[in-house]
Design a protein around this motif. Structure first.
Motif, mmCIF file in Angstrom:
data_model
loop_
_atom_site.group_PDB
_atom_site.id
_atom_site.type_symbol
_atom_site.label_atom_id
_atom_site.label_comp_id
_atom_site.label_asym_id
_atom_site.label_seq_id
_atom_site.Cartn_x
_atom_site.Cartn_y
_atom_site.Cartn_z
ATOM 1 N N ASP A 117 -24.823 -80.839 4.094
ATOM 2 C CA ASP A 117 -23.674 -81.222 4.447
ATOM 3 C C ASP A 117 -22.860 -79.825 5.365
ATOM 4 O OD1 ASP A 117 -21.917 -83.202 5.384
ATOM 5 O OD2 ASP A 117 -21.270 -83.366 3.524
ATOM 6 N N LYS A 118 -22.298 -79.669 6.376
ATOM 7 C CA LYS A 118 -22.045 -79.084 7.027
ATOM 8 C C LYS A 118 -20.600 -78.911 7.051
ATOM 9 C CE LYS A 118 -25.246 -75.760 7.342
ATOM 10 N NZ LYS A 118 -25.702 -74.745 6.720
ATOM 11 N N GLY A 119 -20.004 -80.857 7.038
ATOM 12 C CA GLY A 119 -18.658 -80.736 7.158
ATOM 13 C C GLY A 119 -17.859 -79.966 6.657
ATOM 14 N N GLY A 120 -16.840 -80.210 5.735
ATOM 15 C CA GLY A 120 -15.598 -79.197 5.441
ATOM 16 C C GLY A 120 -15.989 -77.913 4.531
ATOM 17 N N THR A 121 -17.260 -77.237 4.372
ATOM 18 C CA THR A 121 -17.225 -76.706 3.265
ATOM 19 C C THR A 121 -18.118 -74.898 4.092
ATOM 20 O OG1 THR A 121 -19.919 -76.788 4.506
ATOM 21 C CG2 THR A 121 -19.377 -78.693 3.031
ATOM 22 N N MET A 122 -17.258 -74.749 4.810
ATOM 23 C CA MET A 122 -17.224 -73.385 5.758
ATOM 24 C C MET A 122 -15.903 -73.023 4.676
ATOM 25 S SD MET A 122 -15.948 -73.503 9.378
ATOM 26 C CE MET A 122 -17.190 -74.055 9.418
ATOM 27 N N ARG A 123 -15.718 -71.460 4.670
ATOM 28 C CA ARG A 123 -15.249 -70.494 3.477
ATOM 29 C C ARG A 123 -13.599 -70.719 4.644
ATOM 30 N NH1 ARG A 123 -13.833 -64.471 3.394
ATOM 31 N NH2 ARG A 123 -12.405 -64.509 1.143
ATOM 32 N N LEU A 124 -13.356 -72.059 4.517
ATOM 33 C CA LEU A 124 -11.597 -72.952 5.592
ATOM 34 C C LEU A 124 -10.816 -72.099 4.454
ATOM 35 C CD1 LEU A 124 -11.463 -74.091 7.944
ATOM 36 C CD2 LEU A 124 -12.092 -76.614 6.389
ATOM 37 N N GLY A 125 -9.590 -71.874 5.299
ATOM 38 C CA GLY A 125 -8.405 -71.909 4.992
ATOM 39 C C GLY A 125 -7.389 -70.141 4.251
ATOM 40 N N ALA A 126 -6.869 -69.666 3.776
ATOM 41 C CA ALA A 126 -6.270 -68.382 3.508
ATOM 42 C C ALA A 126 -6.937 -68.251 2.069
ATOM 43 C CB ALA A 126 -4.602 -68.727 2.677
ATOM 44 N N TYR A 127 -7.472 -66.617 2.304
ATOM 45 C CA TYR A 127 -7.565 -66.067 1.354
ATOM 46 C C TYR A 127 -7.118 -64.725 1.430
ATOM 47 C CZ TYR A 127 -11.068 -69.141 1.027
ATOM 48 O OH TYR A 127 -12.339 -70.773 0.194
ATOM 49 N N PRO A 128 -7.231 -63.955 0.493
ATOM 50 C CA PRO A 128 -6.121 -62.229 0.427
ATOM 51 C C PRO A 128 -7.323 -61.861 0.771
ATOM 52 C CG PRO A 128 -7.144 -62.890 -2.126
ATOM 53 C CD PRO A 128 -7.279 -64.712 -1.936
ATOM 54 N N CYS A 129 -6.473 -60.682 1.297
ATOM 55 C CA CYS A 129 -7.771 -58.975 1.925
ATOM 56 C C CYS A 129 -6.528 -57.875 1.440
ATOM 57 C CB CYS A 129 -7.128 -59.501 3.219
ATOM 58 S SG CYS A 129 -8.102 -58.209 3.955
ATOM 59 N N ARG A 130 -7.460 -57.764 0.658
ATOM 60 C CA ARG A 130 -6.667 -56.078 0.352
ATOM 61 C C ARG A 130 -7.285 -55.196 0.833
ATOM 62 N NH1 ARG A 130 -8.158 -56.799 -6.815
ATOM 63 N NH2 ARG A 130 -6.811 -57.814 -6.774
ATOM 64 N N LEU A 131 -6.111 -54.223 1.667
ATOM 65 C CA LEU A 131 -6.448 -53.443 2.677
ATOM 66 C C LEU A 131 -6.014 -52.068 2.075
ATOM 67 C CD1 LEU A 131 -3.507 -54.577 4.984
ATOM 68 C CD2 LEU A 131 -6.128 -55.397 4.803
ATOM 69 N N GLN A 132 -7.405 -51.392 1.982
ATOM 70 C CA GLN A 132 -7.800 -49.719 1.786
ATOM 71 C C GLN A 132 -6.217 -49.204 2.668
ATOM 72 O OE1 GLN A 132 -10.196 -47.299 3.572
ATOM 73 N NE2 GLN A 132 -11.805 -46.915 1.873
ATOM 74 N N ARG A 133 -5.629 -48.447 1.047
ATOM 75 C CA ARG A 133 -4.499 -46.575 0.746
ATOM 76 C C ARG A 133 -5.524 -46.345 2.227
ATOM 77 N NH1 ARG A 133 -3.629 -45.090 -3.954
ATOM 78 N NH2 ARG A 133 -1.827 -46.714 -4.090
ATOM 79 N N GLY A 134 -4.395 -46.093 3.324
ATOM 80 C CA GLY A 134 -4.452 -45.236 4.099
ATOM 81 C C GLY A 134 -5.131 -45.170 5.542
ATOM 82 N N SER A 135 -5.313 -46.902 5.715
ATOM 83 C CA SER A 135 -6.299 -47.592 6.696
ATOM 84 C C SER A 135 -5.270 -47.711 8.224
ATOM 85 C CB SER A 135 -7.106 -48.817 6.436
ATOM 86 O OG SER A 135 -6.120 -49.244 6.335
ATOM 87 N N LYS A 136 -5.295 -48.153 8.798
ATOM 88 C CA LYS A 136 -4.742 -48.280 9.871
ATOM 89 C C LYS A 136 -4.319 -49.786 9.765
ATOM 90 C CE LYS A 136 -5.225 -47.101 14.521
ATOM 91 N NZ LYS A 136 -4.831 -46.310 14.867
ATOM 92 N N ALA A 137 -4.982 -50.474 9.007
ATOM 93 C CA ALA A 137 -5.161 -52.025 8.509
ATOM 94 C C ALA A 137 -3.631 -52.144 8.057
ATOM 95 C CB ALA A 137 -5.883 -52.612 7.947
ATOM 96 N N ALA A 138 -3.691 -51.417 6.763
ATOM 97 C CA ALA A 138 -2.667 -51.305 5.758
ATOM 98 C C ALA A 138 -1.510 -50.418 6.149
ATOM 99 C CB ALA A 138 -3.077 -49.582 4.426
ATOM 100 N N GLU A 139 -1.267 -49.814 7.384
ATOM 101 C CA GLU A 139 -0.263 -48.949 8.194
ATOM 102 C C GLU A 139 0.201 -50.267 9.504
ATOM 103 O OE1 GLU A 139 0.042 -46.331 11.972
ATOM 104 O OE2 GLU A 139 -1.432 -46.039 10.681
ATOM 105 N N ILE A 140 -0.485 -51.295 9.446
ATOM 106 C CA ILE A 140 -0.005 -52.280 10.179
ATOM 107 C C ILE A 140 0.359 -53.051 10.039
ATOM 108 C CG2 ILE A 140 -1.150 -53.783 12.070
ATOM 109 C CD1 ILE A 140 -3.592 -52.561 12.663
ATOM 110 N N TYR A 141 0.368 -53.151 9.144
ATOM 111 C CA TYR A 141 0.567 -54.166 7.741
ATOM 112 C C TYR A 141 1.610 -54.115 6.787
ATOM 113 C CZ TYR A 141 -2.506 -58.033 8.688
ATOM 114 O OH TYR A 141 -3.720 -59.042 9.461
ATOM 115 N N GLY A 142 1.615 -52.556 6.212
ATOM 116 C CA GLY A 142 3.009 -51.973 5.442
ATOM 117 C C GLY A 142 2.481 -52.806 4.022
ATOM 118 N N GLN A 143 1.362 -52.867 3.823
ATOM 119 C CA GLN A 143 1.604 -53.685 2.387
ATOM 120 C C GLN A 143 0.175 -53.600 2.035
ATOM 121 O OE1 GLN A 143 3.664 -56.996 3.156
ATOM 122 N NE2 GLN A 143 2.252 -58.325 3.071
#
Length: 185
Positions: free
Chosen positions: A63-89
């Motif tokens: 039943d495909k209704g609202g079963t997908m990965r939906l909503g806010a989830y945490p993401c850990r950023l790799q130290r030294g990555s552009k992503a970590a530089e962009i977010y600053g955390q």
């Protein structure tokens, strides 16, 4: 796929959101890893290298209704990555809406060939962000940053992408002026 290949090979700024990141994974697999038959199992269920595949938690869902990965989830950023530089955390929370993810079977091969998996779920089971460290701006995210962006308060990933595009444009024009200096990177 070809547009992403051009951006990667010509060092043009690239920002892939959700399916855009998944297609970047397919492009990288085909043209860097040499897996000509790589694809997403969403589009080519019988491909021999499904570098993007249905999440394990979705395999038994009928039943495909609202079963997908939906909503806010945490993401850990790799130290030294552009992503970590962009977010600053080191960790952020971003909103998702999908059923398909980067296949973990290929993670080592991606890393060996220079693709940085710069953001992972806290348990490290899901790839949330990718980037190419040797590229001026090649960033992909599985989540939807547009849901947190506002006209006068752009999401850090959009601000960084626009700044990278403006830098590229100035370099091509041979100027060093910074007309978008007010945009945070």
């Amino acid at each position: 796929v070809e547009a992403i290949r051009a951006a990667r090979e010509l060092s043009l700024p690239f920002f892939g959101i959700c399916l855009g990141m998944q297609v970047a994974i397919i492009e990288f697999s085909r043209h860097v890893l040499g897996l000509d038959d790589s694809h997403s199992s969403e589009f080519a269920p019988e491909c021999s290298n499904p570098v993007v595949s249905l999440m394990d938690s979705q395999r038994e869902v009928t039943d495909k209704g609202g079963t997908m990965r939906l909503g806010a989830y945490p993401c850990r950023l790799q130290r030294g990555s552009k992503a970590a530089e962009i977010y600053g955390q080191p960790e952020v929370s971003e909103r998702h809406r999908h059923r398909y993810e980067v296949s973990n079977r290929y993670r080592e091969r991606f890393a060996e060939h220079g693709l940085r998996l710069s953001g992972l779920s806290p348990d490290e089971s899901l790839v949330e962000m990718i980037e190419l460290p040797v590229h001026p701006w090649f960033v992909g995210c599985q989540f939807h940053p547009e849901l947190q962006s506002r006209p006068l308060r752009p999401h850090p990933l959009f601000a960084g992408f626009v700044a990278a595009a403006a830098r590229r444009r100035r370099e091509e024009a041979g100027t060093t002026a910074a007309p978008l200096a007010h945009v945070n990177q």
